[in-house]
Design a protein around this motif. Structure first.
Motif, PDB file in Angstrom:
ATOM      1  N   ALA A  68       0.830  -1.208   0.000  1.00  0.00           N
ATOM      2  CA  ALA A  68       0.000   0.000   0.000  1.00  0.00           C
ATOM      3  C   ALA A  68       0.862   1.255   0.000  1.00  0.00           C
ATOM      4  CB  ALA A  68      -0.936   0.001   1.205  1.00  0.00           C
ATOM      5  N   LEU A  69       1.870   1.289   0.836  1.00  0.00           N
ATOM      6  CA  LEU A  69       2.761   2.452   0.888  1.00  0.00           C
ATOM      7  C   LEU A  69       3.504   2.636  -0.425  1.00  0.00           C
ATOM      8  CD1 LEU A  69       4.197   2.075   4.508  1.00  0.00           C
ATOM      9  CD2 LEU A  69       2.520   3.752   3.716  1.00  0.00           C
ATOM     10  N   GLN A  70       3.909   1.520  -1.044  1.00  0.00           N
ATOM     11  CA  GLN A  70       4.609   1.573  -2.328  1.00  0.00           C
ATOM     12  C   GLN A  70       3.734   2.207  -3.404  1.00  0.00           C
ATOM     13  OE1 GLN A  70       7.748   0.735  -2.722  1.00  0.00           O
ATOM     14  NE2 GLN A  70       7.895   0.977  -4.915  1.00  0.00           N
ATOM     15  N   GLN A  71       2.415   2.021  -3.293  1.00  0.00           N
ATOM     16  CA  GLN A  71       1.481   2.602  -4.253  1.00  0.00           C
ATOM     17  C   GLN A  71       1.094   4.032  -3.898  1.00  0.00           C
ATOM     18  OE1 GLN A  71      -1.868  -0.058  -4.687  1.00  0.00           O
ATOM     19  NE2 GLN A  71      -0.547  -1.826  -4.920  1.00  0.00           N
ATOM     20  N   GLY A  72       1.744   4.588  -2.878  1.00  0.00           N
ATOM     21  CA  GLY A  72       1.459   5.968  -2.497  1.00  0.00           C
ATOM     22  C   GLY A  72       0.232   6.122  -1.621  1.00  0.00           C
ATOM     23  N   LEU A  73      -0.243   5.037  -1.039  1.00  0.00           N
ATOM     24  CA  LEU A  73      -1.426   5.088  -0.182  1.00  0.00           C
ATOM     25  C   LEU A  73      -1.016   5.203   1.282  1.00  0.00           C
ATOM     26  CD1 LEU A  73      -3.385   2.153  -1.854  1.00  0.00           C
ATOM     27  CD2 LEU A  73      -3.756   4.603  -2.199  1.00  0.00           C
ATOM     28  N   ALA A  74      -1.847   5.849   2.071  1.00  0.00           N
ATOM     29  CA  ALA A  74      -1.637   5.891   3.514  1.00  0.00           C
ATOM     30  C   ALA A  74      -2.213   4.610   4.106  1.00  0.00           C
ATOM     31  CB  ALA A  74      -2.322   7.109   4.119  1.00  0.00           C
ATOM     32  N   VAL A  75      -1.675   4.192   5.232  1.00  0.00           N
ATOM     33  CA  VAL A  75      -2.117   2.976   5.894  1.00  0.00           C
ATOM     34  C   VAL A  75      -2.462   3.313   7.335  1.00  0.00           C
ATOM     35  CG1 VAL A  75      -1.438   0.661   6.666  1.00  0.00           C
ATOM     36  CG2 VAL A  75      -0.688   1.506   4.441  1.00  0.00           C
ATOM     37  N   THR A  76      -3.629   2.863   7.780  1.00  0.00           N
ATOM     38  CA  THR A  76      -4.025   3.054   9.166  1.00  0.00           C
ATOM     39  C   THR A  76      -4.053   1.704   9.855  1.00  0.00           C
ATOM     40  OG1 THR A  76      -5.377   4.979   8.629  1.00  0.00           O
ATOM     41  CG2 THR A  76      -5.864   3.866  10.702  1.00  0.00           C
ATOM     42  N   VAL A  77      -3.403   1.642  10.999  1.00  0.00           N
ATOM     43  CA  VAL A  77      -3.417   0.446  11.822  1.00  0.00           C
ATOM     44  C   VAL A  77      -4.178   0.810  13.087  1.00  0.00           C
ATOM     45  CG1 VAL A  77      -2.010  -1.213  13.111  1.00  0.00           C
ATOM     46  CG2 VAL A  77      -1.211  -0.333  10.902  1.00  0.00           C
TER      47      VAL A  77
END
Length: 177
Positions: A68-77
């Motif tokens: 997800a980060l590689q695709q430029g997306l933010a990630v919420t945990v």
């Protein structure tokens, strides 16, 4: 780490090559015909021999986050307990609490009572969410119409209306779309 220290965090993609290196390693390993790295995963520190074996589930989470980060997306945990309140469950599904209560009362998701409060097991809620997604995709597919470039727009619109009416009838009867 104490339970109080666990909180929802959002991670933004970082500029730099470290993330690309992790992504490239994982991808190259799979493309080399070796599939995902073996059943052993390690987290290494800076000192020689400073490492710990990671469970496969932690690897899957890491893989998902890195992609997800590689695709430029933010990630919420967001840490969740195994038993959710109705508000937590509603938030996870993206529906209002009254809508969730209706779903529970209809018996679509099992729950237990703690006094006057309902508690939903996370695994039951996730199973319901997957079932609901499958039904939604099936409904979308049922309303799909093959378009012919030479076909009249009014004719196509009428086909769509008929497909929606058919799907609505199935839904009212309680059968899957």
């Amino acid at each position: 780490m104490s339970t109080a220290a666990l909180r929802q965090e959002t991670y933004l993609p970082a500029a730099g090559s470290e993330l690309a290196q992790v992504h490239d390693f994982l991808k190259a390993h799979e493309e080399a015909g070796r599939g995902r790295p073996g059943t052993r995963y390690f987290l290494a520190g800076s000192a020689p021999g400073d490492q710990i074996e990671l469970p496969a589930e932690v690897y899957r989470v890491l893989r998902h986050v890195v992609e997800a980060l590689q695709q430029g997306l933010a990630v919420t945990v967001a840490p969740l307990t195994q038993k959710l309140t109705t508000q937590q469950a509603a938030d996870l599904l993206g529906v209002s609490r009254p809508t969730l209560i209706k779903v529970l009362d209809e018996g679509k998701v099992p729950f237990e009572r703690a006094g006057t409060h309902r508690r939903i097991l996370l695994r039951d809620l996730l199973a319901y969410r997957e079932q609901r997604r499958a039904e939604q995709y099936a409904a979308l597919e049922a309303t799909a119409v093959d378009l012919d470039e030479e076909e009249d727009l009014d004719s196509v619109l009428e086909q769509l209306r008929e497909a929606r009416r058919t799907a609505a009838k199935r839904r009212r009867r309680g059968s899957a779309p």
